[in-house]
Design a protein around this motif. Structure first.
Motif, PDB file in Angstrom:
ATOM      1  N   GLY A   1      -0.045  61.529   6.353  1.00 19.82           N
ATOM      2  CA  GLY A   1       0.578  60.233   6.293  1.00 19.82           C
ATOM      3  C   GLY A   1       1.639  60.185   5.215  1.00 19.82           C
ATOM      4  N   ILE A   2       2.337  59.096   5.192  1.00 23.29           N
ATOM      5  CA  ILE A   2       3.415  58.892   4.237  1.00 23.29           C
ATOM      6  C   ILE A   2       2.954  57.887   3.196  1.00 23.29           C
ATOM      7  CG2 ILE A   2       5.763  58.029   3.926  1.00 23.29           C
ATOM      8  CD1 ILE A   2       6.326  58.869   6.801  1.00 23.29           C
ATOM      9  N   GLU A   3       3.279  58.165   1.936  1.00 26.31           N
ATOM     10  CA  GLU A   3       2.978  57.237   0.851  1.00 26.31           C
ATOM     11  C   GLU A   3       4.285  56.864   0.177  1.00 26.31           C
ATOM     12  OE1 GLU A   3      -0.429  57.055  -2.402  1.00 26.31           O
ATOM     13  OE2 GLU A   3       0.953  58.719  -2.756  1.00 26.31           O
ATOM     14  N   PHE A   4       4.485  55.563  -0.055  1.00 26.95           N
ATOM     15  CA  PHE A   4       5.668  55.063  -0.736  1.00 26.95           C
ATOM     16  C   PHE A   4       5.271  54.629  -2.140  1.00 26.95           C
ATOM     17  CE2 PHE A   4       8.122  51.133  -1.795  1.00 26.95           C
ATOM     18  CZ  PHE A   4       9.342  51.749  -2.045  1.00 26.95           C
ATOM     19  N   LEU A   5       5.963  55.187  -3.144  1.00 23.62           N
ATOM     20  CA  LEU A   5       5.736  54.806  -4.532  1.00 23.62           C
ATOM     21  C   LEU A   5       7.046  54.274  -5.094  1.00 23.62           C
ATOM     22  CD1 LEU A   5       3.812  57.988  -5.724  1.00 23.62           C
ATOM     23  CD2 LEU A   5       2.818  55.808  -5.025  1.00 23.62           C
ATOM     24  N   HIS A   6       6.984  53.135  -5.775  1.00 24.70           N
ATOM     25  CA  HIS A   6       8.164  52.549  -6.405  1.00 24.70           C
ATOM     26  C   HIS A   6       7.800  52.264  -7.851  1.00 24.70           C
ATOM     27  CE1 HIS A   6      11.509  49.245  -6.242  1.00 24.70           C
ATOM     28  NE2 HIS A   6      11.734  50.162  -7.146  1.00 24.70           N
ATOM     29  N   SER A   7       8.353  53.071  -8.767  1.00 28.15           N
ATOM     30  CA  SER A   7       8.029  52.940 -10.186  1.00 28.15           C
ATOM     31  C   SER A   7       9.107  52.165 -10.916  1.00 28.15           C
ATOM     32  CB  SER A   7       7.896  54.325 -10.828  1.00 28.15           C
ATOM     33  OG  SER A   7       6.801  55.009 -10.283  1.00 28.15           O
ATOM     34  N   TYR A   8       8.679  51.350 -11.857  1.00 27.53           N
ATOM     35  CA  TYR A   8       9.574  50.609 -12.735  1.00 27.53           C
ATOM     36  C   TYR A   8       9.383  51.174 -14.141  1.00 27.53           C
ATOM     37  CZ  TYR A   8       9.855  47.370  -8.843  1.00 27.53           C
ATOM     38  OH  TYR A   8      10.057  46.815  -7.591  1.00 27.53           O
ATOM     39  N   VAL A   9      10.462  51.739 -14.688  1.00 29.58           N
ATOM     40  CA  VAL A   9      10.392  52.458 -15.961  1.00 29.58           C
ATOM     41  C   VAL A   9      11.294  51.776 -16.973  1.00 29.58           C
ATOM     42  CG1 VAL A   9      10.825  54.686 -17.080  1.00 29.58           C
ATOM     43  CG2 VAL A   9       9.924  54.617 -14.746  1.00 29.58           C
ATOM     44  N   PHE A  10      10.791  51.611 -18.191  1.00 23.69           N
ATOM     45  CA  PHE A  10      11.577  51.052 -19.291  1.00 23.69           C
ATOM     46  C   PHE A  10      11.407  51.960 -20.494  1.00 23.69           C
ATOM     47  CE2 PHE A  10      12.021  48.201 -22.991  1.00 23.69           C
ATOM     48  CZ  PHE A  10      13.322  47.767 -22.760  1.00 23.69           C
ATOM     49  N   ASN A  11      12.534  52.411 -21.065  1.00 20.76           N
ATOM     50  CA  ASN A  11      12.506  53.344 -22.202  1.00 20.76           C
ATOM     51  C   ASN A  11      11.631  54.568 -21.909  1.00 20.76           C
ATOM     52  OD1 ASN A  11      14.273  51.895 -23.791  1.00 20.76           O
ATOM     53  ND2 ASN A  11      12.669  50.857 -24.952  1.00 20.76           N
ATOM     54  N   LYS A  12      11.790  55.110 -20.715  1.00 27.28           N
ATOM     55  CA  LYS A  12      11.101  56.326 -20.277  1.00 27.28           C
ATOM     56  C   LYS A  12       9.589  56.161 -20.116  1.00 27.28           C
ATOM     57  CE  LYS A  12      14.595  59.383 -22.251  1.00 27.28           C
ATOM     58  NZ  LYS A  12      14.849  60.531 -23.127  1.00 27.28           N
ATOM     59  N   VAL A  13       9.103  54.923 -20.129  1.00 25.36           N
ATOM     60  CA  VAL A  13       7.682  54.652 -19.944  1.00 25.36           C
ATOM     61  C   VAL A  13       7.501  53.872 -18.652  1.00 25.36           C
ATOM     62  CG1 VAL A  13       5.643  53.456 -20.874  1.00 25.36           C
ATOM     63  CG2 VAL A  13       7.239  54.628 -22.428  1.00 25.36           C
ATOM     64  N   GLU A  14       6.624  54.362 -17.795  1.00 28.43           N
ATOM     65  CA  GLU A  14       6.359  53.661 -16.548  1.00 28.43           C
ATOM     66  C   GLU A  14       5.524  52.417 -16.840  1.00 28.43           C
ATOM     67  OE1 GLU A  14       5.026  54.682 -11.999  1.00 28.43           O
ATOM     68  OE2 GLU A  14       3.997  55.750 -13.616  1.00 28.43           O
ATOM     69  N   ASP A  15       6.097  51.239 -16.531  1.00 30.18           N
ATOM     70  CA  ASP A  15       5.413  49.971 -16.766  1.00 30.18           C
ATOM     71  C   ASP A  15       4.543  49.574 -15.581  1.00 30.18           C
ATOM     72  OD1 ASP A  15       6.332  49.228 -19.317  1.00 30.18           O
ATOM     73  OD2 ASP A  15       8.181  48.391 -18.507  1.00 30.18           O
ATOM     74  N   ILE A  16       5.095  49.767 -14.396  1.00 25.86           N
ATOM     75  CA  ILE A  16       4.442  49.242 -13.195  1.00 25.86           C
ATOM     76  C   ILE A  16       4.835  50.103 -12.005  1.00 25.86           C
ATOM     77  CG2 ILE A  16       6.316  47.610 -12.775  1.00 25.86           C
ATOM     78  CD1 ILE A  16       4.225  45.594 -11.808  1.00 25.86           C
ATOM     79  N   ARG A  17       3.949  50.186 -11.022  1.00 24.83           N
ATOM     80  CA  ARG A  17       4.234  50.983  -9.823  1.00 24.83           C
ATOM     81  C   ARG A  17       3.665  50.266  -8.602  1.00 24.83           C
ATOM     82  NH1 ARG A  17       1.324  56.613  -9.601  1.00 24.83           N
ATOM     83  NH2 ARG A  17       2.666  56.974 -11.385  1.00 24.83           N
ATOM     84  N   PHE A  18       4.473  50.249  -7.544  1.00 23.01           N
ATOM     85  CA  PHE A  18       3.942  49.819  -6.254  1.00 23.01           C
ATOM     86  C   PHE A  18       3.503  51.061  -5.515  1.00 23.01           C
ATOM     87  CE2 PHE A  18       4.165  49.181  -1.722  1.00 23.01           C
ATOM     88  CZ  PHE A  18       3.388  48.050  -1.582  1.00 23.01           C
ATOM     89  N   ASN A  19       2.309  51.040  -4.960  1.00 22.40           N
ATOM     90  CA  ASN A  19       1.753  52.167  -4.218  1.00 22.40           C
ATOM     91  C   ASN A  19       1.380  51.664  -2.826  1.00 22.40           C
ATOM     92  OD1 ASN A  19      -0.119  53.995  -3.058  1.00 22.40           O
ATOM     93  ND2 ASN A  19      -0.654  54.794  -5.077  1.00 22.40           N
TER      94      ASN A  19
END
Length: 72
Positions: A1-19
């Motif tokens: 299957g396919i998985e979609f990940l959307h990461s939100y990064v601030f100052n090189k640190v991942e704050d939040i991710r949609f999985n």
């Protein structure tokens, strides 16, 4: 299957991710956890991210898969 990940990064640190596998946002910092809670309760934001799997990933996967099969 396919998985979609959307990461939100601030100052090189991942704050939040949609999985797409869990269908929700996950926070990794204090700020990210607060945003994840808010975004997961917003049907518009959540629905937009959930739609990306169909709109972008599956469409492009079909194109790439066809291109690979044409070369074999």
């Amino acid at each position: 299957g396919i998985e979609f990940l959307h990461s939100y990064v601030f100052n090189k640190v991942e704050d939040i991710r949609f999985n797409s596998t869990v269908g929700r946002f996950v926070g990794y910092t204090e700020h990210g956890v607060k945003n994840a809670e808010a975004w997961n309760s917003d049907a518009g934001i959540l629905g937009q991210e959930q739609g990306e799997l169909e709109r972008v990933c599956k469409h492009n996967a079909d194109l790439h898969y066809s291109a690979i099969l044409d070369k074999t």
